[in-house]
Design a protein around this motif. Structure first.
Motif, PDB file in Angstrom:
ATOM      1  N   LEU A 110       0.829  -1.203   0.000  1.00 48.57           N
ATOM      2  CA  LEU A 110       0.000   0.000   0.000  1.00 48.57           C
ATOM      3  C   LEU A 110       0.866   1.256   0.000  1.00 48.57           C
ATOM      4  O   LEU A 110       0.553   2.229  -0.676  1.00 48.57           O
ATOM      5  N   LYS A 111       1.991   1.214   0.710  1.00 51.38           N
ATOM      6  CA  LYS A 111       2.880   2.377   0.777  1.00 51.38           C
ATOM      7  C   LYS A 111       3.434   2.736  -0.603  1.00 51.38           C
ATOM      8  O   LYS A 111       3.710   3.888  -0.879  1.00 51.38           O
ATOM      9  N   GLY A 112       3.595   1.721  -1.460  1.00 56.71           N
ATOM     10  CA  GLY A 112       4.133   1.977  -2.797  1.00 56.71           C
ATOM     11  C   GLY A 112       3.071   2.032  -3.881  1.00 56.71           C
ATOM     12  O   GLY A 112       3.388   2.039  -5.075  1.00 56.71           O
ATOM     13  N   LEU A 113       1.816   2.073  -3.478  1.00 56.18           N
ATOM     14  CA  LEU A 113       0.718   2.009  -4.456  1.00 56.18           C
ATOM     15  C   LEU A 113       0.756   3.157  -5.472  1.00 56.18           C
ATOM     16  O   LEU A 113       0.353   2.978  -6.618  1.00 56.18           O
ATOM     17  N   HIS A 114       1.266   4.292  -5.048  1.00 53.46           N
ATOM     18  CA  HIS A 114       1.337   5.444  -5.966  1.00 53.46           C
ATOM     19  C   HIS A 114       2.225   5.162  -7.179  1.00 53.46           C
ATOM     20  O   HIS A 114       2.108   5.824  -8.204  1.00 53.46           O
ATOM     21  N   LYS A 115       3.094   4.138  -7.097  1.00 55.95           N
ATOM     22  CA  LYS A 115       3.977   3.777  -8.216  1.00 55.95           C
ATOM     23  C   LYS A 115       3.295   2.833  -9.210  1.00 55.95           C
ATOM     24  O   LYS A 115       3.840   2.551 -10.269  1.00 55.95           O
ATOM     25  N   TRP A 116       2.135   2.292  -8.823  1.00 57.73           N
ATOM     26  CA  TRP A 116       1.454   1.335  -9.678  1.00 57.73           C
ATOM     27  C   TRP A 116       0.800   2.029 -10.868  1.00 57.73           C
ATOM     28  O   TRP A 116       0.387   3.188 -10.771  1.00 57.73           O
TER      29      TRP A 116
END
Length: 194
Positions: A110-116
């Motif tokens: 979830l912490k890296g979701l902005h990269k998806w």
């Protein structure tokens, strides 16, 4: 409408932590089924340590065969590589218009979701169930946790990783307690990860 939870992963290999978590989610939600979506290539992971797609699918099928509400999915095998969750969800909605799909992910993802790819669309159009994970780095509440489509569940934290299991197999150590029995037998009779 049938409610399906989608648990994406390499499952390289699937282990008891995956099953404990999947069972917990099924027993503590209104989901009808949970599908383990075996990803051929995660855009964020190195492919060289990845076992063949069909071997990983075989292991997931063996692991879930005694769980009537769990199933292995090879849906991403026929989709373009690398696999993007938003593309898989679009495909599944077209193929199963009467199903409702929720995405299951760890707190670390979830912490890296902005990269998806198309993460805003993903969050806007899909329910996301987030389970707790132990992960390195500072632990801060993600801004996503405030979103109406995101639910944090208090599932057990399983400190078990497929990487650790692969390393133990390579080093000739006993991994039997960490794997479903059928998966242990499958690996034990092979040269995988050695």
């Amino acid at each position: 409408m049938k409610k399906i939870g989608l648990f994406f992963g390499s499952f390289n290999p699937i282990h008891i932590g995956h099953l404990i978590l999947a069972n917990y989610i099924l027993e503590n939600s209104d989901m009808d089924e949970l599908w383990f979506v075996v990803s051929p290539q995660n855009p964020f992971k190195d492919k060289k340590s990845l076992l063949n797609d069909h071997n990983r699918l075989d292991m997931v099928q063996l692991a879930v065969k005694n769980y009537p509400n769990m199933r292995a999915s090879n849906v991403e095998f026929s989709l373009p590589k690398p696999s993007y969750t938003i593309d898989t969800l679009t495909y599944l909605h077209e193929k199963y218009p009467d199903y409702s799909f929720s995405l299951i992910m760890g707190e670390d993802n979830l912490k890296g979701l902005h990269k998806w790819k198309n993460s805003d669309t993903l969050i806007k159009n899909h329910h996301i169930i987030v389970y707790p994970r132990v992960f390195e780095g500072e632990k801060k509440d993600s801004e996503y946790l405030q979103h109406e489509n995101i639910s944090l569940i208090k599932a057990p934290v399983i400190e078990l990783s497929a990487t650790e299991i692969r390393n133990m197999v390579r080093d000739g150590k006993n991994v039997r307690p960490m794997l479903p029995p059928e998966v242990f037998e499958y690996l034990d009779g092979s040269s995988f990860y050695k």
